[in-house]
Design an enzyme around this catalytic site. Structure first.
Site, PDB file in Angstrom:
ATOM      1  N   THR A 134       0.826  -1.210   0.000  1.00 50.31           N
ATOM      2  CA  THR A 134       0.000   0.000   0.000  1.00 50.31           C
ATOM      3  C   THR A 134       0.857   1.255   0.000  1.00 50.31           C
ATOM      4  OG1 THR A 134      -1.568   1.281   1.358  1.00 50.31           O
ATOM      5  CG2 THR A 134      -0.098  -0.212   2.521  1.00 50.31           C
ATOM      6  N   TYR A 177      -2.446  -0.115  10.769  1.00 46.10           N
ATOM      7  CA  TYR A 177      -2.513  -0.646   9.407  1.00 46.10           C
ATOM      8  C   TYR A 177      -1.221  -0.358   8.639  1.00 46.10           C
ATOM      9  CZ  TYR A 177      -3.857  -1.099   4.501  1.00 46.10           C
ATOM     10  OH  TYR A 177      -3.885  -1.444   3.161  1.00 46.10           O
TER      11      TYR A 177
END
Length: 363
Positions: A134, A177
């Site tokens: 990501t 995250y």
């Protein structure tokens, strides 16, 4: 699609998270090319059962479903033992969820990835692993000087506007995250260095397209479209000027397959994968396009910024385009038109999806 795709020899391919949005699109492409696909998925995300049923109906015996959690090392290892290549897409995907349940986020994103890497190391044979990382590995990017226009944040640095953020950007993990995915990203790269496993990391920007189950926390383009076509209010966190380079799922799938095809040349590398500066759009700009489709004003409700939200992120795609021979990505207007048409047909949503197709095709 790329000029080159997955290897011509028919293989057994394992896709963790294979019933999810990107996973099901990837599985569909691989099965259509004649590969046997093991779809390994815990089926915890609402709606993914429909993706799996769709794959099984389209491809019959080429799709093998394994309902399992990537934290189950024994079950995962059995699937790895059969695979000639692995695409690792299974993850806890929401920043908000990670803030509520950091231990769950850690065990899925980092623990599950380490389970997979260890299974590959035990198996041997240099089985390729392509990992979905990501852009959050670069943090909130607080040092980027930005100017606010009417509808978007714009970098003051001309080179950044024209090129985007490159892989040489220092890593800066924010939120649980960001920490779990960023740590997994680094483990995947290190297993190429330490153990010779041919791995590739894709640091993805916002991917959208058919088969996406959009929510407020993940899959915002689809979420906005579904809400607009159903006449529901849309929550905007921040001022809506935040910018992302959105990428249609067909281009993401093409990049993953091209990386597999060229694995010997690109193993051990990380790439930023997104729509690039040509597809850099703000939430406000996307909403204006969606409003034209719905044919009525959208009910927008603004709230405070959320933790970990970047005001500006656009991928520098020059490295990945050169390394993998990728063509220009589908334009964002055409891509949104495609998604709206699919939503209208697949979910029976109200709204003028056909109008969006015409708007996108005219651009």
């Amino acid at each position: 699609m790329t000029a080159r795709g997955a290897p011509a020899t028919k293989r057994t391919v394992l896709i963790t998270g294979g019933a999810g949005f990107i996973g099901s699109n990837l599985a569909d492409r691989l099965a259509a090319e004649g590969h046997r696909v093991i779809v390994y998925d815990a089926l915890t995300r609402p709606g993914v059962e429909a993706n799996l049923a769709w794959l099984q109906e389209r491809h019959k015996e080429r799709i093998e479903a394994v309902i399992g959690d990537i934290r189950d090392g024994e079950r995962l290892g059995a699937s790895v033992a059969e695979a000639d290549a692995v695409f690792h897409l299974a993850a806890q995907v929401a920043v908000t969820t990670s803030l509520v349940s950091p231990m769950e986020d850690f065990t899925v994103n980092l623990g599950g990835t380490l389970n997979l890497l260890e299974a590959l190391r035990r198996r041997g044979g240099a089985v390729p692993l392509l990992f979905a990382s990501t852009n959050k590995v670069y943090g909130n990017l607080p040092d980027l000087p930005l100017s606010a226009t009417n509808d978007a944040y714009v970098p003051e640095d001309r080179a950044l506007r024209e090129r985007g953020i490159g892989e040489d950007r220092p890593l800066d993990f924010h939120t649980p995250y960001g920490c779990s995915k960023g740590s997994a990203d680094q483990y995947v790269l290190d297993y190429a260095r330490s153990y010779g496993i041919p791995t590739v990391v894709m640091r993805m920007s916002c991917v959208y397209g058919p088969r996406q189950m959009g929510t407020e926390d993940q899959g915002w383009v689809a979420h906005f479209l579904i809400s607009a076509l159903e006449g529901r209010p849309i929550s905007i966190y921040g001022d809506g000027r935040q910018v992302r380079d959105i990428l249609h799922v067909s281009d993401a799938v093409a990049a993953y397959l091209a990386a597999w095809d060229r694995i010997e040349a690109v193993a051990g590398q990380a790439f930023n994968l997104g729509g690039g500066p040509a597809n850099a759009v703000s939430l406000r700009q996307v909403l204006a396009q969606i409003e034209a489709v719905a044919g009525r004003p959208l009910d927008l409700r603004f709230s405070d910024w959320r933790a970990g939200d970047q005001r500006y992120y656009v991928s520098d795609t020059r490295k990945i385009a050169a390394a993998l021979g990728l063509p220009p990505a589908l334009s964002w207007r055409e891509g949104i038109a495609d998604l709206a048409a699919w939503l209208s047909q697949a979910r029976g949503l109200n709204g003028s999806a056909g109008d969006l197709v015409l708007l996108g095709a005219a651009e």
